[in-house]
Write an enzyme that holds these catalytic residues in place. Structure first.
Site, PDB file in Angstrom:
ATOM      1  N   CYS A   2       0.831  -1.191   0.000  1.00  0.00           N
ATOM      2  CA  CYS A   2       0.000   0.000   0.000  1.00  0.00           C
ATOM      3  C   CYS A   2       0.872   1.249   0.000  1.00  0.00           C
ATOM      4  O   CYS A   2       2.034   1.220   0.379  1.00  0.00           O
ATOM      5  CB  CYS A   2      -0.896   0.014   1.232  1.00  0.00           C
ATOM      6  N   ARG A  27       4.088   0.095  -6.576  1.00  0.00           N
ATOM      7  CA  ARG A  27       4.159  -0.758  -5.393  1.00  0.00           C
ATOM      8  C   ARG A  27       3.095  -1.856  -5.411  1.00  0.00           C
ATOM      9  O   ARG A  27       3.161  -2.796  -4.635  1.00  0.00           O
ATOM     10  CB  ARG A  27       4.014   0.090  -4.121  1.00  0.00           C
ATOM     11  N   TRP A  73      -3.690  -2.289  -1.140  1.00  0.00           N
ATOM     12  CA  TRP A  73      -3.501  -3.676  -1.580  1.00  0.00           C
ATOM     13  C   TRP A  73      -4.248  -4.529  -0.568  1.00  0.00           C
ATOM     14  O   TRP A  73      -3.888  -4.585   0.593  1.00  0.00           O
ATOM     15  CB  TRP A  73      -2.015  -4.010  -1.606  1.00  0.00           C
ATOM     16  N   ASN A  98      -1.036   1.718   6.232  1.00  0.00           N
ATOM     17  CA  ASN A  98      -0.337   0.581   5.647  1.00  0.00           C
ATOM     18  C   ASN A  98      -0.028  -0.411   6.765  1.00  0.00           C
ATOM     19  O   ASN A  98       0.287   0.002   7.877  1.00  0.00           O
ATOM     20  CB  ASN A  98       0.988   0.996   5.001  1.00  0.00           C
ATOM     21  N   GLY A  99      -0.044  -1.711   6.451  1.00  0.00           N
ATOM     22  CA  GLY A  99       0.311  -2.706   7.450  1.00  0.00           C
ATOM     23  C   GLY A  99      -0.883  -3.528   7.883  1.00  0.00           C
ATOM     24  O   GLY A  99      -1.937  -3.533   7.244  1.00  0.00           O
ATOM     25  N   GLU A 481      15.469 -18.278 -10.239  1.00  0.00           N
ATOM     26  CA  GLU A 481      15.083 -16.905 -10.528  1.00  0.00           C
ATOM     27  C   GLU A 481      14.332 -16.819 -11.855  1.00  0.00           C
ATOM     28  O   GLU A 481      13.352 -16.078 -11.979  1.00  0.00           O
ATOM     29  CB  GLU A 481      16.325 -16.004 -10.547  1.00  0.00           C
ATOM     30  N   LYS A 485      10.545 -15.376 -12.281  1.00  0.00           N
ATOM     31  CA  LYS A 485      10.206 -14.272 -13.177  1.00  0.00           C
ATOM     32  C   LYS A 485       9.068 -14.663 -14.109  1.00  0.00           C
ATOM     33  O   LYS A 485       8.153 -13.882 -14.359  1.00  0.00           O
ATOM     34  CB  LYS A 485      11.429 -13.861 -13.998  1.00  0.00           C
ATOM     35  N   GLU A 488       5.795 -14.843 -12.177  1.00  0.00           N
ATOM     36  CA  GLU A 488       5.400 -13.536 -11.658  1.00  0.00           C
ATOM     37  C   GLU A 488       4.632 -12.718 -12.678  1.00  0.00           C
ATOM     38  O   GLU A 488       3.618 -12.102 -12.352  1.00  0.00           O
ATOM     39  CB  GLU A 488       6.642 -12.729 -11.241  1.00  0.00           C
ATOM     40  N   HIS A 504      14.910 -37.900 -10.061  1.00  0.00           N
ATOM     41  CA  HIS A 504      14.389 -38.122  -8.707  1.00  0.00           C
ATOM     42  C   HIS A 504      12.956 -37.605  -8.556  1.00  0.00           C
ATOM     43  O   HIS A 504      12.515 -37.347  -7.441  1.00  0.00           O
ATOM     44  CB  HIS A 504      15.311 -37.471  -7.681  1.00  0.00           C
ATOM     45  N   LYS A 603       5.329  -4.407  -4.954  1.00  0.00           N
ATOM     46  CA  LYS A 603       6.766  -4.197  -5.069  1.00  0.00           C
ATOM     47  C   LYS A 603       7.467  -4.361  -3.732  1.00  0.00           C
ATOM     48  O   LYS A 603       8.470  -5.044  -3.623  1.00  0.00           O
ATOM     49  CB  LYS A 603       7.040  -2.808  -5.649  1.00  0.00           C
TER      50      LYS A 603
END
Length: 608
Positions: A2, A27, A73, A98-99, A481, A485, A488, A504, A603
C-alpha cells in the site's frame, strides 16, 4: 505494498496527493482514495487505478488545504470501494494505513460496544474509530494518536487528519516505512520518497515507534516513550528521471536495459578501493576478521541472490554460509552464534519479513549484521552494523531485475573482500576477479543483444501453462530466478530444479507440452547438464538452452539454443540472469499481462 501520501499547505493539495499516489503505483494496489478538509471531510475512492479515482475527484471538484491519500492492496476485506482508504469516523477523523493490525478483532468488538458502526471489513477502520474515541475524550489530535497506537498490535504506518484540527496532520509508524517531506510553508508525509520527489528532496525518515505532528511550518516528532526527539534531515539523491518511463514500453524493460550502468556504479567503488572492508562500514574489518560463518536472510528474488552468493563466499573466501528464507528463520528455534555475520538482502530496505528476521537474530545475541540494500537510509540498513548500498537506482517494476544483479555484484565484491582479509586472495586471483568485474557490464550488454532471438522463443511459451527450468551448481539459483520471473509476470506455472534431480521425480512431468529451459554455460558441469538434457529429449520434452559461444551445442528438432557471447567464468551467473529476465518479459508480452503490475503482487512487501 500500500502507499500513503499526505499534504498540508496553503494551496490545493488534491493535485499533490494524486501526483504522489501516481508515483506509488509501482508498489502494487487494487484501489485508491483521497480525503481533504473543506468545511467537512470530503472523500473520493475508487476500485482500480489512480486515474479512475482522479477522474472522480475532478468531477466532484475536490479541493482542500490539507489531506491524505492512499493506494490499497487488499488484506482484510475484498477489493471494494467500501474497503478502500481513507476511512472516516463520525465525519470527524480520516485515516490512511499501511500494514496489519493483529488485534483488530478485539478492538472492533469493544468499539461496537461503545456504539461505533463499521462500514468496512478492514482493520484500518478500527484505527479511525479508536483515534476518534480518544479525540472525543482529550480534544488533541496528536495525543489521540499517541494513545491509540499504544493499544495497537502489529505493523503500521498511519496518517490522520481531523475536521476540527485543520492546521495539523499527524502520523505514526511501527514496522512499515513512513517519512516526512519538508517544503517551503508546506509539509508532507509519504510511505516512499518517490511520492514527494517532484515537490521536495528534503526528507525525515521516521523511526519505529515515532509519532509526528506536522503543520505547514513545523514538524514535531515524539519517540515511542512520548519524548520529543530530532531526526536528521536527508537530501534524497533519487533521480526523478529514474521514475519516468522514457522511451521504453515498460519499466521492467527499462530496468533490464539499465543493468550495465547499474552494475558499473555498484562495482566501481569496490575495485577503486582495492576491496577495502571500509566500504562496508567503519567497523567492517574487525567484524569480518572475527566472523567465523555467515547467515544470509532474504525473501523472494533476494533469497536467490543469497543462494548464488553461497557458492562465491565458500569457494573464494572459504567461509561457511547458510541461506534462509527470512519468514521461516524467525519462527523456528535456531542455534545462535555470536561470531556469525548476519547478512540481510533487500531491494527496498523495508521488507517486513527480512526486517523482523534481522531483529530476531540480534535478539538472539548475534551483533554482527550487514545489510545489502538499494535504498539509502531505509529501515534495514539503519538497523544494521554495516551497510553496502547497491547503486541500481529506482526500480519501479514489481519483478526485480537490476536490483537482483546488483545484489549479486555486491555479494561477489564481499566474497573477494573477505578472501583478502582471510589470506585466500592470491595476486593471480585478485587480477582475475578485477578483470571479470571490469568486463561484466560489457558481457551483460552482449546478453541484452540477444533480445530478438529470445523474443522469438517467447512465442512458444505464450500458449503453455507450465515450464521447467534446470541448472547446475551456481546456475541452479539462476534457474530458480528464471522460473520465478516467468510465473510472476506471465502467470505461467514454472518450477526450477538442479538438473541432477530430474530422475528423482520432476522427469515425470516432462512431455511435449512442458518446455524445459536449461542454463548450460561451458563450465565443469557442462557434460553432466548435457546428459540431463538427453533425459528430457528421450521423453519428448522440448529444450530451450541458454549456452555459451564455446559450449558446442547444436540445434536440432526439439532443441533450441541461444548462445551468450562467451563464458565469463566466475561471474557467469550474473550474465545468465539477463536471458531469463528477457524470456519472462517477452512471454508476458505475448500473453498480454500487466508486465509492471502483475496481479496479486506488490513491489515492497511490508506485511506478513
Amino acid at each position: 505494498m500500500c502507499g500513503i501520501v499526505g499534504a498540508i499547505a496553503q494551496r490545493n493539495v488534491v493535485p499533490l496527493l494524486i501526483e504522489g499516489l501516481s508515483r506509488l503505483e509501482y508498489r502494487g494496489y487494487d484501489s485508491a482514495g483521497v480525503a481533504v478538509l473543506n468545511g467537512s471531510i470530503r472523500r473520493v475512492r475508487a476500485v482500480g487505478r489512480v486515474a479512475g479515482m482522479e477522474a472522480k475527484a475532478t468531477e466532484e471538484n475536490l479541493h482542500g488545504l490539507v489531506g491524505i491519500g492512499h493506494t490499497r492492496w487488499a488484506t482484510h476485506g475484498g477489493v471494494t470501494e467500501y474497503n478502500a482508504h481513507p476511512h472516516i469516523s463520525h465525519g470527524e477523523i480520516a485515516v490512511v494505513h499501511n500494514g496489519i493490525i493483529e488485534n483488530h478483532d478485539e478492538h472492533r468488538k469493544h468499539l461496537q460496544s461503545l456504539g461505533y458502526v463499521f462500514e468496512s471489513q478492514t482493520d484500518t477502520e478500527v484505527i479511525a474509530h479508536l483515534v476518534h474515541h480518544h479525540y472525543v475524550e482529550c480534544g488533541d489530535l496528536l495525543l489521540s494518536l499517541q494513545r491509540a497506537v499504544v493499544e495497537l498490535v502489529g505493523a503500521y504506518a498511519i496518517g490522520v487528519v481531523a475536521l476540527k484540527s485543520p492546521d495539523v496532520m499527524v502520523c505514526a509508524r511501527v514496522g512499515c516505512p513512513l517519512l516526512v517531506g519538508l517544503g517551503d510553508g508546506e509539509n508532507f508525509i509519504a510511505s516512499d520518497v518517490s511520492a514527494v520527489l517532484a515537490i521536495t528532496r528534503r526528507v525525515i525518515y521516521l523511526e519505529d515507534g515515532d509519532v509526528a505532528a506536522i503543520t505547514r511550518e513545523q514538524v514535531k516528532i515524539f519517540d515511542k516513550t512520548g519524548k520529543r526527539v530530532e531526526r536528521p534531515v536527508h537530501v534524497s539523491d533519487v533521480s526523478l528521471a529514474s521514475m519516468e518511463l522514457g522511451p521504453y514500453s515498460h519499466f521492467m524493460q527499462k530496468e533490464i536495459y539499465e543493468q550495465p550502468l547499474a552494475l558499473t556504479d555498484t562495482i566501481e567503488p569496490a575495485i577503486s578501493a582495492d576491496f577495502n572492508p571500509a566500504l562496508f562500514g567503519d567497523n567492517a574489518e574487525a567484524i569480518f576478521k572475527d566472523s567465523n560463518s555467515i547467515l544470509i536472510l532474504a525473501a523472494g528474488t533476494s533469497y536467490y541472490a543469497g543462494l548464488t552468493a553461497k557458492y562465491w563466499l565458500e569457494s573464494i573466501a572459504k567461509i561457511p554460509v547458510s541461506v534462509e528464507i527470512a519468514s521461516e528463520y524467525r519462527y523456528r528455534e535456531s542455534v545462535p552464534n555470536p561470531r556469525q555475520l548476519i547478512i540481510t538482502l533487500s531491494q527496498s530496505g523495508e521488507t517486513l519479513d527480512t526486517m523482523e528476521a534481522l531483529k530476531h537474530a540480534k535478539a538472539l545475541g548475534q551483533p554482527y549484521t550487514l545489510s545489502i540494500c538499494n535504498v539509502m537510509e531505509s529501515a534495514i540498513p539503519r538497523a544494521s552494523s554495516l551497510v553496502f548500498y547497491t547503486r541500481a537506482g529506482a526500480e519501479i517494476g514489481v519483478a526485480s531485475t537490476k536490483a537482483f544483479t546488483t545484489q549479486l555484484a555486491a555479494l561477489f565484491c564481499l566474497a573477494v573482500t573477505l578472501a583478502k582479509l582471510r589470506g585466500f586472495l592470491t595476486s593471480e586471483k585478485d587480477a582475475e576477479y578485477r578483470d571479470s568485474l571490469r568486463h561484466l557490464p560489457g558481457s551483460v550488454q552482449h546478453a541484452l543483444n540477444l533480445e530478438p532471438q529470445i523474443s522469438e522463443w517467447a512465442r512458444a511459451f505464450s500458449h503453455k501453462h507450465h515450464a521447467l527450468f534446470l541448472g547446475r551448481g551456481i546456475h541452479y539459483p539462476i534457474a530458480l530466478e528464471g522460473a520465478l520471473k516467468l510465473k510472476e509476470i506471465s502467470y505461467i506455472h514454472a518450477e526450477a530444479y538442479p538438473a541432477g534431480e530430474l530422475k528423482h521425480g520432476p522427469l515425470a512431468l516432462v512431455d511435449g507440452d512442458m518446455p524445459v529451459v536449461v542454463i548450460a554455460p561451458n563450465d565443469t558441469l557442462l557434460e553432466k547438464v548435457k546428459s540431463n538434457m538427453q533425459e528430457v529429449r528421450a521423453r519428448g520434452g522440448e529444450l530451450f538452452v541458454f549456452a555459451d559461444l564455446d559450449s558446442h551445442f547444436s540445434e536440432s528438432e526439439g532443441v533450441h539454443v541461444i548462445r551468450t557471447p562467451r563464458h565469463v567464468g566466475v561471474l557467469s551467473a550474473i550474465v545468465h540472469a539477463i536471458p531469463v529476465q528477457l524470456l519472462a518479459y517477452h512471454a508476458a508480452l505475448q500473453k498480454g499481462t500487466d508486465v509492471d503490475k502483475p496481479r496479486n503482487l506488490a513491489k515492497s512487501v511490508t506485511v506478513e
